[in-house]
Design a protein around this motif. Structure first.
Motif, PDB file in Angstrom:
ATOM      1  N   UNK A 168       0.833  -1.208   0.000  1.00 50.45           N
ATOM      2  CA  UNK A 168       0.000   0.000   0.000  1.00 50.45           C
ATOM      3  C   UNK A 168       0.866   1.257   0.000  1.00 50.45           C
ATOM      4  N   UNK A 169       1.930   1.227   0.784  1.00 47.55           N
ATOM      5  CA  UNK A 169       2.847   2.362   0.842  1.00 47.55           C
ATOM      6  C   UNK A 169       3.553   2.537  -0.498  1.00 47.55           C
ATOM      7  N   UNK A 170       3.940   1.431  -1.101  1.00 43.47           N
ATOM      8  CA  UNK A 170       4.624   1.497  -2.391  1.00 43.47           C
ATOM      9  C   UNK A 170       3.727   2.109  -3.465  1.00 43.47           C
ATOM     10  N   UNK A 171       2.448   1.747  -3.465  1.00 45.49           N
ATOM     11  CA  UNK A 171       1.515   2.308  -4.443  1.00 45.49           C
ATOM     12  C   UNK A 171       1.374   3.811  -4.236  1.00 45.49           C
ATOM     13  N   UNK A 172       1.273   4.231  -2.976  1.00 49.01           N
ATOM     14  CA  UNK A 172       1.170   5.662  -2.690  1.00 49.01           C
ATOM     15  C   UNK A 172       2.407   6.414  -3.163  1.00 49.01           C
ATOM     16  N   UNK A 173       3.582   5.797  -3.003  1.00 44.63           N
ATOM     17  CA  UNK A 173       4.813   6.431  -3.479  1.00 44.63           C
ATOM     18  C   UNK A 173       4.823   6.518  -5.005  1.00 44.63           C
ATOM     19  N   UNK A 174       4.361   5.466  -5.666  1.00 47.67           N
ATOM     20  CA  UNK A 174       4.258   5.514  -7.127  1.00 47.67           C
ATOM     21  C   UNK A 174       3.313   6.633  -7.561  1.00 47.67           C
ATOM     22  N   UNK A 175       2.201   6.792  -6.846  1.00 49.97           N
ATOM     23  CA  UNK A 175       1.241   7.850  -7.179  1.00 49.97           C
ATOM     24  C   UNK A 175       1.848   9.237  -7.016  1.00 49.97           C
ATOM     25  N   UNK A 176       2.645   9.437  -5.961  1.00 49.32           N
ATOM     26  CA  UNK A 176       3.258  10.745  -5.745  1.00 49.32           C
ATOM     27  C   UNK A 176       4.234  11.081  -6.872  1.00 49.32           C
TER      28      UNK A 176
END
Length: 369
Positions: free
Chosen positions: A331-339
């Motif tokens: 979940x954290x990795x996806x948020x980082x990709x989104x940023x």
């Protein structure tokens, strides 16, 4: 710089100490809570995770620094995350200390307290579905939301601060010259605290910097999206599949700008909230700027064909293969990709594909809408 008498206590000189307050079941291991003497009593910079063992360690650490938890005059919070703000309420109960935080993070704390965990589970499920997460990944969040027995998660009952930390403010601390530097990116209200005093060991440079999670010697802090389900400035009318495209903010851009601002301070030493103190601030800033530029370049390579944020995260380089990344870390990795994706969109280097649901993105000039 000398070790103090207690385990994990370091005396940094000039009335400043650090103590390792454990974070249970977390690879980070601990938060470095700093204690600073002032003319009105000790002030803490961050407090650590809200856990009985962490509390005992914090109390013992304060004692090893020659004070009592009841003597604490104030608490300065670098940002709202539970490994930094978690024990603030207990410190205030034990001492009557004030708690100070930047208004942007105080708003997050306020909204967090106002809503049940089920609301956050539902928001995360919608957000991940909008990012293209498979149904089997979203299902546990929906089940937790619908169970009616959602547990209180760490950080969902944080202490409301008593005071605001204003950017550029020389904080009113008796006998100390500590200035607030607003460094958004890791959170919208993250602050570093610049101790504008000569280094006690005579090191060249402009004082010392309590850097929180903004600048760490060997870790790249997580940069994800700021939005939460109750942010009044977030766009909530569009369907979930278009939220990344239409929501406000550029956390990665904020972080990169903040890094450059910190690099220009020319501090003699950095006192971070994890790992250890270090002196090479400018080279470390350069490393982090280069790291994120490499990330953006890597994403552009992946965006030669339309991909969702989830698909990008699956293909990005992490510290382990995607198959080995635990559920929460994904979940954290996806948020980082989104940023990072949002940064590319803002720079005009990537764009959303019209009509895609979940929304996909492509590098500009590669067939995007």
């Amino acid at each position: 710089m000398a070790q103090g008498s207690g385990a994990g206590i370091v005396a940094h000189g000039g009335g400043v100490w650090s103590m390792r307050v454990p974070i249970p079941d977390n690879p980070l291991g601990y938060t470095l809570v700093h204690l600073m003497d002032t003319g009105r009593g000790p002030v803490l910079i961050d407090t650590g995770w809200d856990d009985p063992g962490s509390w005992d360690t914090l109390v013992a650490g304060i004692a090893a620094c020659g004070a009592d938890v009841g003597d604490v005059h104030g608490v300065l919070i670098t940002h709202h995350h539970p490994d930094h703000h978690g024990l603030s309420a207990k410190v205030r109960e034990a001492s009557g200390a004030w708690i100070a935080m930047h208004d942007a993070d105080a708003d997050v704390v306020r909204r967090t307290r106002e809503h049940a965990p089920a609301r956050w589970y539902g928001y995360m499920a919608d957000k991940l579905a909008a990012a293209g997460a498979p149904a089997e990944h979203v299902a546990p969040l929906l089940a937790a939301r619908d169970a009616g027995r959602t547990p209180r998660l760490p950080g969902l009952a944080p202490a409301l601060p008593d005071r605001s930390i204003a950017p550029g403010e020389l904080l009113p601390l008796a006998g100390r010259a500590l200035r607030a530097i607003w460094t958004p990116g890791h959170t919208p209200g993250h602050v570093c605290l610049h101790l504008e005093e000569d280094h006690p060991a005579g090191l060249a440079g402009r004082g010392r910097l309590f850097s929180g999670d903004h600048l760490l010697p060997g870790i790249t802090p997580h940069i994800g999206l700021y939005e939460d389900p109750d942010d009044p400035t977030a766009v909530t009318d569009p369907p979930p599949s278009s939220r990344l495209r239409s929501s406000r903010g550029d956390p990665l851009g904020d972080y990169l700008d903040s890094l450059e601002r910190v690099g220009r301070l020319g501090v003699a030493e950095v006192l971070p909230a994890h790992q250890h103190a270090f002196t090479e601030a400018r080279p470390r800033v350069r490393e982090l700027l280069d790291h994120h530029e490499e990330r953006l370049t890597q994403l552009l390579t992946l965006l030669t064909e339309p991909r969702t944020p989830w698909q990008l995260a699956e293909r990005m380089e992490w510290n382990r293969p995607w198959a080995d990344i635990p559920y929460g870390s994904r979940n954290i990795a996806v948020s980082e990709a989104e940023a990072h994706l949002r940064r590319l969109v803002k720079l005009g280097r990537a764009e959303a594909v019209a009509g895609s649901d979940p929304v996909t993105y492509v590098a500009c000039g590669e067939g995007g809408a």
